[in-house]
Design a protein around this motif. Sequence first.
Motif, mmCIF file in Angstrom:
data_model
loop_
_atom_site.group_PDB
_atom_site.id
_atom_site.type_symbol
_atom_site.label_atom_id
_atom_site.label_comp_id
_atom_site.label_asym_id
_atom_site.label_seq_id
_atom_site.Cartn_x
_atom_site.Cartn_y
_atom_site.Cartn_z
ATOM 1 N N GLY A 189 -1.859 0.334 -14.955
ATOM 2 C CA GLY A 189 -0.840 1.350 -14.730
ATOM 3 C C GLY A 189 0.438 0.737 -14.177
ATOM 4 N N SER A 190 1.585 1.284 -14.573
ATOM 5 C CA SER A 190 2.862 0.783 -14.070
ATOM 6 C C SER A 190 3.895 1.895 -14.087
ATOM 7 C CB SER A 190 3.353 -0.413 -14.888
ATOM 8 O OG SER A 190 3.808 -0.012 -16.162
ATOM 9 N N ARG A 234 0.812 -1.209 0.000
ATOM 10 C CA ARG A 234 0.000 0.000 0.000
ATOM 11 C C ARG A 234 0.851 1.268 0.000
ATOM 12 N NH1 ARG A 234 -4.311 -0.088 -2.155
ATOM 13 N NH2 ARG A 234 -4.911 1.823 -1.060
ATOM 14 N N LYS A 235 2.144 1.129 0.312
ATOM 15 C CA LYS A 235 2.997 2.299 0.358
ATOM 16 C C LYS A 235 4.315 1.998 -0.351
ATOM 17 C CE LYS A 235 1.157 4.188 4.689
ATOM 18 N NZ LYS A 235 1.481 4.660 6.057
ATOM 19 N N ARG A 273 -0.647 -0.187 -4.525
ATOM 20 C CA ARG A 273 -1.776 0.693 -4.791
ATOM 21 C C ARG A 273 -2.294 0.499 -6.219
ATOM 22 N NH1 ARG A 273 -2.523 4.131 -0.681
ATOM 23 N NH2 ARG A 273 -3.949 5.411 -1.928
ATOM 24 N N ASP A 274 -2.399 -0.757 -6.630
ATOM 25 C CA ASP A 274 -2.919 -1.160 -7.946
ATOM 26 C C ASP A 274 -2.023 -0.724 -9.103
ATOM 27 O OD1 ASP A 274 -5.194 -2.353 -6.795
ATOM 28 O OD2 ASP A 274 -6.236 -0.418 -6.726
ATOM 29 N N LEU A 289 1.955 7.275 -7.375
ATOM 30 C CA LEU A 289 1.252 6.052 -7.743
ATOM 31 C C LEU A 289 -0.218 6.336 -8.037
ATOM 32 C CD1 LEU A 289 2.745 3.492 -5.196
ATOM 33 C CD2 LEU A 289 3.389 3.827 -7.592
ATOM 34 N N ASP A 290 -0.841 7.184 -7.221
ATOM 35 C CA ASP A 290 -2.250 7.502 -7.442
ATOM 36 C C ASP A 290 -2.446 8.228 -8.769
ATOM 37 O OD1 ASP A 290 -2.845 6.326 -5.052
ATOM 38 O OD2 ASP A 290 -3.099 8.201 -3.929
ATOM 39 N N GLU A 291 -1.486 9.053 -9.144
ATOM 40 C CA GLU A 291 -1.579 9.752 -10.429
ATOM 41 C C GLU A 291 -1.515 8.750 -11.593
ATOM 42 O OE1 GLU A 291 0.789 13.186 -13.026
ATOM 43 O OE2 GLU A 291 1.544 12.532 -11.081
ATOM 44 N N THR A 292 -0.596 7.783 -11.503
ATOM 45 C CA THR A 292 -0.490 6.764 -12.547
ATOM 46 C C THR A 292 -1.765 5.934 -12.629
ATOM 47 O OG1 THR A 292 1.915 6.616 -12.321
ATOM 48 C CG2 THR A 292 0.795 4.726 -13.295
ATOM 49 N N ALA A 293 -2.323 5.554 -11.463
ATOM 50 C CA ALA A 293 -3.562 4.774 -11.445
ATOM 51 C C ALA A 293 -4.719 5.581 -12.029
ATOM 52 C CB ALA A 293 -3.873 4.333 -10.022
#
Length: 281
Positions: free
Chosen positions: A219-220, A180-181, A236-237, A193-197
């Motif tokens: 996303g990667s 998660r982090k 975070r997916d 990471l949230d921006e990529t997702a």
Amino acid sequence: MAITERSNGQQARGQPDPAAQQRPPEGDPAAGPPGHGPVEEPPGPRSFGGILADPTIRPWLQRGVVALVVLALVWVASSLLLGLVAAALVVVGDVVRRNRTASTVEAWQKASAVERKTERQLRSLEKNGYRVLHARAVPRDDDGVSDGRIDHLVIGPSGVYAIDSEAWDKRLPVRTLSHRKLFHGPFNKKDRLDETAWEAGLASKIISEQVGFEVPVQGSVAIYGPSIPWKVMRVRDVDVYAGNRARGYLRRRPRILTVTDVERIFEAAEESLPPKYPDSD
């Protein structure tokens, strides 16, 4: 993305025949056959400055000058044969260097060094049925404006991927916590990471609406610089891995799309996700 002013001198002298105004003067070489415009003159010979400014010719002129200098130096120091060999190696080496460092996408003039590294890896996957779009904007639903950019959108037999290439300080370690982090040294990469997702999710929605069926986009983040102690980790997916593993990351996944699916999705993505830098097209 000029108005020509006409003299009113003829009207001051009387009313000329309107038909005469429309007829071209007799013997005017610029007047072509009826229904045709003026005959265009063929372009003249290019100046030497224009030739030097041509981006397709300038590299070859530079190679030629360097090759001649090398030829002369080696000829004087050794022999003509060795000079010719050295000059040829200089030309071939420069061609290879430019091809390896230049981006294949004209619109992508602002690519970073790590983005070009990922591009070279993805280029080798084309023979395996993969299609790639670089530096694509992700427009919002309401006004078409986007703050995001997908560095590499990959469509292939194993699915659709939004890959962001990142250059991080190699002196700082990379670690995760409970999937998660993600930390780079003391820095929490949650926002990145949230921006990529978010970009991947919005691209999935846009493409799915275009093709008429659901198209998941994974996303990667491909990280260059620090050592990554795992092959692929989903945080975070978002899949996180070392930048030099981008090609293997895609090739090791199972096939889920047909050739027809890949082409259809690629065309929809190319149409609905515009280039981030359209002014360079």
